[in-house]
Design a protein around this motif. Sequence first.
Motif, PDB file in Angstrom:
ATOM      1  N   LYS A 170       0.947  -1.206   0.035  1.00  0.00           N
ATOM      2  CA  LYS A 170       0.049  -0.174  -0.059  1.00  0.00           C
ATOM      3  C   LYS A 170       0.944   1.383   0.016  1.00  0.00           C
ATOM      4  O   LYS A 170       1.994   1.256   0.670  1.00  0.00           O
ATOM      5  N   VAL A 171       0.299   2.305  -0.857  1.00  0.00           N
ATOM      6  CA  VAL A 171       1.052   3.414  -0.828  1.00  0.00           C
ATOM      7  C   VAL A 171       0.054   4.741  -0.839  1.00  0.00           C
ATOM      8  O   VAL A 171      -1.082   4.507  -0.975  1.00  0.00           O
ATOM      9  N   ASP A 172       0.485   5.989  -0.254  1.00  0.00           N
ATOM     10  CA  ASP A 172      -0.366   7.166  -0.129  1.00  0.00           C
ATOM     11  C   ASP A 172       0.527   8.259  -0.336  1.00  0.00           C
ATOM     12  O   ASP A 172       1.693   8.297   0.125  1.00  0.00           O
ATOM     13  N   TRP A 173       0.076   9.378  -1.032  1.00  0.00           N
ATOM     14  CA  TRP A 173       0.724  10.522  -1.406  1.00  0.00           C
ATOM     15  C   TRP A 173       0.100  11.848  -0.947  1.00  0.00           C
ATOM     16  O   TRP A 173      -1.101  11.881  -1.414  1.00  0.00           O
ATOM     17  N   ASN A 174       0.391  12.517  -0.007  1.00  0.00           N
ATOM     18  CA  ASN A 174      -0.408  13.567   0.398  1.00  0.00           C
ATOM     19  C   ASN A 174      -0.151  15.021  -0.224  1.00  0.00           C
ATOM     20  O   ASN A 174       0.923  15.370  -0.526  1.00  0.00           O
ATOM     21  N   THR A 175      -1.339  15.465  -0.541  1.00  0.00           N
ATOM     22  CA  THR A 175      -1.210  16.989  -1.433  1.00  0.00           C
ATOM     23  C   THR A 175      -0.566  18.070  -0.561  1.00  0.00           C
ATOM     24  O   THR A 175      -0.104  18.785  -1.080  1.00  0.00           O
ATOM     25  N   VAL A 176      -0.740  18.043   0.586  1.00  0.00           N
ATOM     26  CA  VAL A 176      -0.248  19.257   1.593  1.00  0.00           C
ATOM     27  C   VAL A 176       1.094  19.268   1.674  1.00  0.00           C
ATOM     28  O   VAL A 176       1.731  19.993   1.445  1.00  0.00           O
ATOM     29  N   ASN A 177       1.456  17.983   2.488  1.00  0.00           N
ATOM     30  CA  ASN A 177       2.904  18.049   2.597  1.00  0.00           C
ATOM     31  C   ASN A 177       3.924  17.223   1.740  1.00  0.00           C
ATOM     32  O   ASN A 177       4.984  17.223   1.997  1.00  0.00           O
ATOM     33  N   ASP A 178       3.328  16.795   0.541  1.00  0.00           N
ATOM     34  CA  ASP A 178       4.079  16.363  -0.384  1.00  0.00           C
ATOM     35  C   ASP A 178       4.933  14.946   0.101  1.00  0.00           C
ATOM     36  O   ASP A 178       6.094  14.586  -0.597  1.00  0.00           O
ATOM     37  N   LEU A 179       4.571  14.333   1.089  1.00  0.00           N
ATOM     38  CA  LEU A 179       5.099  13.305   1.484  1.00  0.00           C
ATOM     39  C   LEU A 179       4.574  11.845   1.072  1.00  0.00           C
ATOM     40  O   LEU A 179       3.311  11.666   0.888  1.00  0.00           O
ATOM     41  N   ILE A 180       5.453  10.895   1.089  1.00  0.00           N
ATOM     42  CA  ILE A 180       4.892   9.566   0.543  1.00  0.00           C
ATOM     43  C   ILE A 180       5.042   8.537   1.786  1.00  0.00           C
ATOM     44  O   ILE A 180       5.866   8.686   2.473  1.00  0.00           O
TER      45      ILE A 180
END
Length: 765
Positions: A170-180
């Motif tokens: 599983k992966v996720d990428w956040n729009t606000v902090n640009d972290l994966i």
Amino acid sequence: MRLKTSLLKEPKHKELVSCVGWTTADELYSSGDDHQILKWNLLTNETIQVVRLAEEIYPIDLHWFPKTTGGKKQIQAEIFVLTSTDGKFHLISKTGRVEKSVEAHRGAVLAGRWNYEGTALVTGTPVYSVAWGPDSDKILYTLGKQLIIKPLQPNAKVLQWKAHDGVILKVDWNTVNDLILSGGEDCKYKVWDSYGRLLYCSQAHDYPITSVAWASDGQLFAVGSFNTLRLCDKTGWSYALEKPNTGSVFNIAWSVDGTQIAGACGNGHVIFAHIIEQHWEWKNFEITLTKRRSMQVRNVVNDALDVLEFRDRVIKASLSHEHLVVVTSLQCYVYSTKNWNTPLVFDLKEGTVSLILQAERHFLLLDGAGIYLYSYEGRLISSPKFPGMRTDILSSQTISLSNDTIAVRDKTDDKVIYLIDAISGKPLGDGKPLVHKIEVMEVALDQFGSQNERKVAIIDKNRDLYIASVRRFGKEQKIIKIGTMVHSIAWNDKINILCGMQNTHFVVWYYPNTIYVDKELLSKTIFEKDASEFGKSPQIVNYVGNQVTVRRANGSLIYTSISPYPAILHEYVSASRWDDAVRLCRFVKTTTPDEEQTMWSCLAAMAIAHKDLMTAEVAYAAIGEIDKVQYINFIKDLPSKESRMAHLLLLTGNVQDAEGILIQTGLIYQAIQVNINLFNWDRALELAVKYKTHVDTVLAYRKKFLKDFQKEETSKRFLQYAEGVEVNWEKIQAKIEMEISKERERAATNTNLNSTASRNTHVNR
């Protein structure tokens, strides 16, 4: 902070639950191997079957069409994509109608995700998980033990790296902090930046990590494993660990407001958890969210307790500047720390506030639709807008608030910072933004003083710290570096003192404005100490009064005290109490000798900035800057106010401004002489020719300069004018004396005129 979980006694699904997705903050859809799609209403606690899918459809992933499309806000999502094992993805409406089925792959479609604009959909096989980049211009996907970031632009470089020792699930990428985020069969979860650099790696769990998910504001994330649900800070450390009887948690979804999560469980359950026991601290007040709709306020001085009750679920809160601002799903409550009984309450346009920022006079709310500035009386002051505004990706690092200014980093171009007047909501000055040479990572406005003195601190991609003036007055903006390898900063809440984590040191810039006044003094106005006590990668939480709060990498808070004397010095200077400021520096000499030079250096810079030459002379003498003491005495002896002002600007390094003042007031010779003294020969000759005066003076000084250094003239311009101009030192000296005499007469005339005007005004009164 912890999670309060809830599970039904009996699962509603008969088989494994594979995916979940929120439509609103109180409504969730789930699907699993029993072919059912269920709708859960958290307000009524009802669960109903929306549709039963065909027997050959085994759902794997579910994602709702984004609510924000083209800048228009929908009330709720109306359609979702469902991927399945038959190689198809299905577009299904809220009512359960299958609008479209698309043959996408040969083999199970393991992942499906809409981009943030809703203009594209990505699916994958044999890709276990996929995520869009913050600008929807890149795709992150798994490939065994590898993570791959693929830009959508043709011929763009693909970034690929080994991320885990087992298959990544599983992966996720956040729009606000640009972290994966990533989790895999090696039983670890990891946090990465968008360049593939590892920021955090967890200890190995007992079972594989089957799900990870960011909260929309990028402050928290959740991790799921077998009978395990974990709540973590964005830096990786864990707030809470729950061990529910769920089997593996295959999918996690955060509610729109970021207050609760839902998990798809291997034993047919859907687990719900909401966040409680959040803490806020400010001075002597400690506030805890005890339940979803209530807070407890504790005054640590007298141990007094107050309980605050709310009609709706608390989403966000902020405590600072003697006010508590609480946002629920429908309303905003504003409490004064002097009175907890009668809050000011007003309704909100929508309940998805993602950020609250506070200044002394007002506070800012950020939601999916815009930026709103309110007074503490609940009055809407302004709603700023700027080109390409996307509020969903702003955070406390990319937007900053002071009493009169809002600074916002542009998302389309990370080098650009918009400076907005807080009261009018319009761009400051000529409307042009502040442009840095490389990408900006963090912005922070100082909190004290007028808008004309306002400064913004900037950390860029190279982790260099810069400072810039907010007001430009038509000139090109000067952005000056004051530090390197800085990864966290905070301004004091009352005084313009800046602190930061610089490499392995904790640094305090007692008077950052020194860089504009006397660059050589800056290093003497800084306090620095070893930061090993804060551990690796500490983050500054706030700087209130004389205390800095720092969060270590393991989540614990540590406090460090700053000397109170620089803050007192700031207060004296802002009130023009120069004698008290000098006395304070002399007092510090007797009590804390280590701070003596720092205090005198700060006072010297402050005195020059405020044009108080008497105090500047005393301060420079105290730190042994004899050459500057002599120059100050020279300035004090100058006949005219304009000359004194110009040479004061020269002392601070502002040559152009100094020259401009002299030319504007008709002191052409003085402007020429300034350039001669600085060896700006071309500019000196240019002025002499332009105003048709003292050409011979420039040529004479140039000739003397070359003779002293035993050099020959090579400049064509000087050779050209030397042919037709006679150099006579006696005549030149006479002309110079005449210029000085004229300046004295002019200054005396101006003084007499001012005295007469003052006398007449007094008589008229």
